[in-house]
Design an enzyme around this catalytic site. Structure first.
Site, PDB file in Angstrom:
ATOM      1  N   LYS A  76      31.615  13.996  16.343  1.00 46.47           N
ATOM      2  CA  LYS A  76      32.381  13.069  15.508  1.00 46.47           C
ATOM      3  C   LYS A  76      33.545  13.764  14.789  1.00 46.47           C
ATOM      4  O   LYS A  76      34.438  13.097  14.288  1.00 46.47           O
ATOM      5  CB  LYS A  76      31.472  12.330  14.516  1.00 46.47           C
ATOM      6  CG  LYS A  76      30.851  13.151  13.426  1.00 46.47           C
ATOM      7  CD  LYS A  76      29.917  12.279  12.580  1.00 46.47           C
ATOM      8  CE  LYS A  76      29.082  13.100  11.629  1.00 46.47           C
ATOM      9  NZ  LYS A  76      29.443  13.079  10.270  1.00 46.47           N
ATOM     10  N   ASP A  77      33.556  15.109  14.777  1.00 40.65           N
ATOM     11  CA  ASP A  77      34.692  15.840  14.181  1.00 40.65           C
ATOM     12  C   ASP A  77      35.819  16.087  15.182  1.00 40.65           C
ATOM     13  O   ASP A  77      36.904  16.521  14.811  1.00 40.65           O
ATOM     14  CB  ASP A  77      34.243  17.215  13.653  1.00 40.65           C
ATOM     15  CG  ASP A  77      33.297  17.119  12.471  1.00 40.65           C
ATOM     16  OD1 ASP A  77      33.323  16.076  11.789  1.00 40.65           O
ATOM     17  OD2 ASP A  77      32.539  18.075  12.241  1.00 40.65           O
ATOM     18  N   ARG A 137      31.294   4.298   6.019  1.00 41.07           N
ATOM     19  CA  ARG A 137      30.032   3.947   5.350  1.00 41.07           C
ATOM     20  C   ARG A 137      30.306   3.027   4.163  1.00 41.07           C
ATOM     21  O   ARG A 137      29.557   2.083   3.928  1.00 41.07           O
ATOM     22  CB  ARG A 137      29.321   5.214   4.877  1.00 41.07           C
ATOM     23  CG  ARG A 137      28.749   6.048   6.015  1.00 41.07           C
ATOM     24  CD  ARG A 137      28.033   7.297   5.496  1.00 41.07           C
ATOM     25  NE  ARG A 137      27.500   8.078   6.609  1.00 41.07           N
ATOM     26  CZ  ARG A 137      27.586   9.407   6.698  1.00 41.07           C
ATOM     27  NH1 ARG A 137      28.213  10.103   5.758  1.00 41.07           N
ATOM     28  NH2 ARG A 137      27.060  10.039   7.735  1.00 41.07           N
ATOM     29  N   ARG A 161      32.190  14.958  -1.384  1.00 43.03           N
ATOM     30  CA  ARG A 161      32.348  15.933  -0.309  1.00 43.03           C
ATOM     31  C   ARG A 161      31.280  16.989  -0.488  1.00 43.03           C
ATOM     32  O   ARG A 161      30.538  16.984  -1.433  1.00 43.03           O
ATOM     33  CB  ARG A 161      33.697  16.637  -0.427  1.00 43.03           C
ATOM     34  CG  ARG A 161      34.859  15.883   0.106  1.00 43.03           C
ATOM     35  CD  ARG A 161      35.884  16.856   0.656  1.00 43.03           C
ATOM     36  NE  ARG A 161      35.326  17.633   1.753  1.00 43.03           N
ATOM     37  CZ  ARG A 161      35.957  18.618   2.360  1.00 43.03           C
ATOM     38  NH1 ARG A 161      37.162  18.954   1.978  1.00 43.03           N
ATOM     39  NH2 ARG A 161      35.399  19.281   3.347  1.00 43.03           N
TER      40      ARG A 161
END
Length: 319
Positions: free
Chosen positions: A81-82, A130, A151
């Site tokens: 996903k990065d 999200r 983060r």
């Protein structure tokens, strides 16, 4: 004389080291060669800004790719996903191993589930995707929540809950599994509530495109079903031009009849971070037989989502 060790480039975070370690063991088994981890610091690891501000996808990947292209490491492991959706010239994803649990999970105070959170609960997450879906869920279920951008690594995020600063945080199940902390989860979110990020739970093993022997060896770790699923998800993402800063969720799951995989269902969602508008779509059909067919599936769904109003939601993108 023993064969020279293969050098695996990895980020330094506990999670990256854990998942790279697992891949290193597997590569060692299929090649018979030792594998050493080479730690590389990326801009995404050192910057304290929110991901959306530092350019979204790619910030964790660039330094690893530079090391590959310079020949400082032989291959690298990324969280899929990065990885930016555009193919990188000179590099190839030689393997997408079997995917971990793609779901998002809640770690909340007092072992609460999402539905048990107190009125006005503060929920931390770094992902606009999200936020959009949690806020939409809260709206339709009469819940009052506040999503708070955070983060940091797993320790930092769960620390906000332990210290009482937040009521809950939302994380990826796969990451907690890989660092051995899945027992701290208080709620597994159904993908009907929150669709994961495209490629969530999957890894990409990348190496230089001109190293045919290594590509062949790494291909043994590839799981064709995971690859076809994430290819469709990432094609959807690319066609929506979403990147990390526009909230897109996608999941392709394979529907099996006993041991035989019969069909694939692809679901996508895009929305505004406040959850006021979501465009959701689902399609089910035969499992794509080729890379091109998987790409087309994602593209077609994106076209349909844009026609249904997704284009208007993309205005939030940081340019």
């Amino acid at each position: 004389m023993t064969e020279k060790a293969l050098r695996l480039g990895t980020r330094r975070s506990k999670l990256a080291m854990a998942q790279s370690g697992q891949v290193a063991d597997a590569v060692s088994q299929v090649t018979g060669r030792p594998v050493e981890l080479v730690e590389i610091t990326t801009y995404g690891d050192t910057s304290r800004e929110h991901l959306a501000q530092i350019g979204g996808t790619g910030v964790f990947v660039a330094a690893l790719r530079d090391a590959l292209l310079r020949g400082e490491v032989d291959f690298a492991v990324h969280s899929l996903k990065d990885l930016p959706t555009a193919q990188h010239e000179g590099l190839v994803v030689a393997a997408v191993p079997v995917r971990e649990d793609p779901r998002d999970v809640v770690v909340a105070r007092d072992a609460r589930k999402l539905t048990d959170l107190p009125r006005g609960a503060r929920i931390g997450t770094g992902a606009p995707r999200r936020m959009a879906q949690l806020n939409a869920y809260a709206r339709t279920h009469g819940m009052e929540i506040e999503t708070v951008p955070i983060r940091g690594n797993v320790d930092t995020r769960i620390g906000y809950v332990r210290s009482g600063e937040l009521d809950a945080v939302v994380l990826a199940a796969a990451g907690l599994n890989r660092v051995g902390r899945i027992d701290e989860v208080t709620d597994f979110l159904s993908v009907d509530t929150v669709l994961p990020a495209p490629g969530q739970g999957a890894l990409a093993v990348e190496c230089p495109a001109d190293n045919a022997d290594l590509i062949a060896a790494l291909a043994e770790l590839d799981d064709p079903f995971t690859r076809v699923a994430v290819t469709a998800e990432r094609s959807l993402l690319a066609a929506l031009e979403a990147g990390c800063s526009a909230p897109v969720g996608a999941l392709a799951d394979l529907l099996a009849d006993g041991q035989t995989v019969k069909e694939m269902r692809l679901r996508g969602v895009v929305g505004t971070t406040d959850g006021s508008t979501l465009v959701q779509l689902s399609t089910t059909g035969p499992v794509p037989e080729t890379h091109e067919a998987a790409m087309a599936l994602g593209r077609d769904m994106a076209t349909e989502m844009l026609a249904q109003g997704a284009a208007g939601l993309m205005g939030e993108r940081a340019h």
